[in-house]
Scaffold this motif. Structure first.
Motif, mmCIF file in Angstrom:
data_model
loop_
_atom_site.group_PDB
_atom_site.id
_atom_site.type_symbol
_atom_site.label_atom_id
_atom_site.label_comp_id
_atom_site.label_asym_id
_atom_site.label_seq_id
_atom_site.Cartn_x
_atom_site.Cartn_y
_atom_site.Cartn_z
ATOM 1 N N GLU A 38 0.855 -1.187 0.000
ATOM 2 C CA GLU A 38 0.000 0.000 0.000
ATOM 3 C C GLU A 38 0.888 1.233 0.000
ATOM 4 O O GLU A 38 1.992 1.212 0.563
ATOM 5 C CB GLU A 38 -0.901 0.022 1.238
ATOM 6 N N PRO A 39 0.439 2.332 -0.598
ATOM 7 C CA PRO A 39 1.263 3.538 -0.599
ATOM 8 C C PRO A 39 1.553 4.016 0.828
ATOM 9 O O PRO A 39 0.636 4.203 1.624
ATOM 10 C CB PRO A 39 0.407 4.559 -1.358
ATOM 11 N N VAL A 40 2.832 4.164 1.142
ATOM 12 C CA VAL A 40 3.240 4.694 2.441
ATOM 13 C C VAL A 40 3.850 6.072 2.225
ATOM 14 O O VAL A 40 4.550 6.304 1.238
ATOM 15 C CB VAL A 40 4.255 3.773 3.149
ATOM 16 N N LYS A 41 3.557 6.987 3.121
ATOM 17 C CA LYS A 41 4.150 8.309 3.024
ATOM 18 C C LYS A 41 5.614 8.221 3.402
ATOM 19 O O LYS A 41 5.963 7.723 4.472
ATOM 20 C CB LYS A 41 3.419 9.304 3.916
ATOM 21 N N VAL A 42 6.471 8.697 2.533
ATOM 22 C CA VAL A 42 7.911 8.596 2.748
ATOM 23 C C VAL A 42 8.377 9.841 3.493
ATOM 24 O O VAL A 42 8.243 10.962 2.983
ATOM 25 C CB VAL A 42 8.666 8.460 1.414
ATOM 26 N N PRO A 43 8.935 9.681 4.695
ATOM 27 C CA PRO A 43 9.398 10.854 5.440
ATOM 28 C C PRO A 43 10.633 11.468 4.793
ATOM 29 O O PRO A 43 11.443 10.762 4.187
ATOM 30 C CB PRO A 43 9.715 10.299 6.832
ATOM 31 N N ARG A 44 10.771 12.765 4.942
ATOM 32 C CA ARG A 44 11.946 13.439 4.376
ATOM 33 C C ARG A 44 13.220 13.011 5.087
ATOM 34 O O ARG A 44 14.292 12.979 4.483
ATOM 35 C CB ARG A 44 11.790 14.959 4.487
ATOM 36 N N LYS A 45 13.118 12.705 6.382
ATOM 37 C CA LYS A 45 14.278 12.269 7.156
ATOM 38 C C LYS A 45 14.027 10.849 7.672
ATOM 39 O O LYS A 45 12.953 10.546 8.147
ATOM 40 C CB LYS A 45 14.530 13.221 8.329
ATOM 41 N N GLY A 46 15.044 10.038 7.577
ATOM 42 C CA GLY A 46 14.918 8.665 8.060
ATOM 43 C C GLY A 46 14.475 7.684 7.006
ATOM 44 O O GLY A 46 14.683 6.477 7.135
ATOM 45 N N GLY A 47 13.847 8.174 5.952
ATOM 46 C CA GLY A 47 13.460 7.344 4.835
ATOM 47 C C GLY A 47 12.556 6.173 5.207
ATOM 48 O O GLY A 47 11.855 6.194 6.216
ATOM 49 N N LEU A 48 12.602 5.142 4.375
ATOM 50 C CA LEU A 48 11.714 3.994 4.549
ATOM 51 C C LEU A 48 12.116 3.105 5.725
ATOM 52 O O LEU A 48 11.284 2.364 6.248
ATOM 53 C CB LEU A 48 11.668 3.189 3.251
#
Length: 276
Positions: free
Chosen positions: A252-262
């Motif tokens: 499912e689409p997960v929101k990718v944080p700008r810091k820390g990544g996946l």
């Protein structure tokens, strides 16, 4: 080429190439990372708000990608779709490659019809052994048709065949068919370049590879045949694949944080006691 506003969903489709096989990371789903994860993270840094799904599973043939991944991807209304498919079909000696590419074009037409940016890849001319040399003509035909289809449907083409960096054996994992971590990082940079997304991924700087003695070359050949070639043909005989028991890494689409990544997303999911 990419939306400056509005829906920002990136969906990656395919097989082991896109799943990330060869780029090991036990902190992430299926124990791999890969170029697509890296592209998603750089997209999120350049344009916050990107969501990412990766439906690729190792060993999948084009027919599986069409029946198991395409409808799911279209339902996510992606702004960006990457597709690599057909490589495993080429390894199946009974494949009609012309018919395969007709199905491939049908899938690309569906994806492009949504208005999403579609990224396609040629296959690399992997010179792993004379055992696989008969497949070279099939790969060349596949690449010719991918280039034609990309031009016809206005897709972005990453011409993997022409990336000279991959002539270095260190860009490949021990099975010689999947990219190493360095290979995945380099390819991520190539995709981002084609999309016009800023990044700081630099090519790996290595000393020239050491020349192998005949004895060392023979030892490596024997190990490769024992560890990879024989198990591969054994699975083909039994009709099983390495992907049979696996699920998509990011279904499912997960929101990718700008810091820390996946990795941050995966760690949060584990802390909550659920799958990603």
């Amino acid at each position: 080429m990419l939306p400056s506003s509005g829906r920002r969903v990136f969906v990656a489709l395919g097989d082991s190439f896109t799943e990330g096989v060869g780029d090991r990371d036990e902190r992430l789903p299926n124990g791999v990372r890969g170029w697509a994860d890296r592209v998603a993270e750089k997209l999120a840094k350049a344009q916050p708000g990107w969501k990412y799904a990766n439906l690729a599973i190792r060993s999948k043939r084009l027919r599986h990608i069409m029946s198991e991944q395409a409808d799911l991807a279209l339902a996510m209304e992606p702004a960006l779709v990457t597709l690599y498919a057909g490589g495993n079909d080429i390894l199946d000696l009974g494949t009609d490659v012309a018919a395969l590419m007709e199905d491939y074009e049908e899938l690309v037409a569906r994806l492009a019809g949504t208005g999403a940016t579609v990224v396609l890849f040629t296959g690399f001319d992997v010179k792993v052994s004379a055992l696989l040399e008969p497949l070279r003509k099939r790969n060349a035909f596949y690449n010719h048709r991918v280039r034609e289809i990309a031009a016809k449907y206005g897709a972005v083409l990453v011409d993997y065949w022409c990336l000279d960096a991959f002539h270095d054996r260190r860009m490949w994992d021990s099975d010689r068919l999947h990219m190493s971590k360095a290979g995945h990082k380099y390819l991520a940079g190539q995709v981002l370049d084609q999309l016009g997304v800023p990044h700081k991924i630099l090519p790996k700087e290595w000393d020239p590879p050491a020349r192998l003695s005949l004895r060392e070359w023979e030892r490596r050949q024997r190990r490769w045949v024992h560890d990879w070639v024989l198990p591969l043909f054994g699975r083909k005989i039994r009709g099983v694949t390495l992907g049979d028991a696996l699920s998509p890494r990011w279904p499912e689409p997960v929101k990718v944080p700008r810091k820390g990544g996946l990795k941050k997303v995966s760690e949060k999911a584990r802390a909550q006691g659920r799958e990603c």
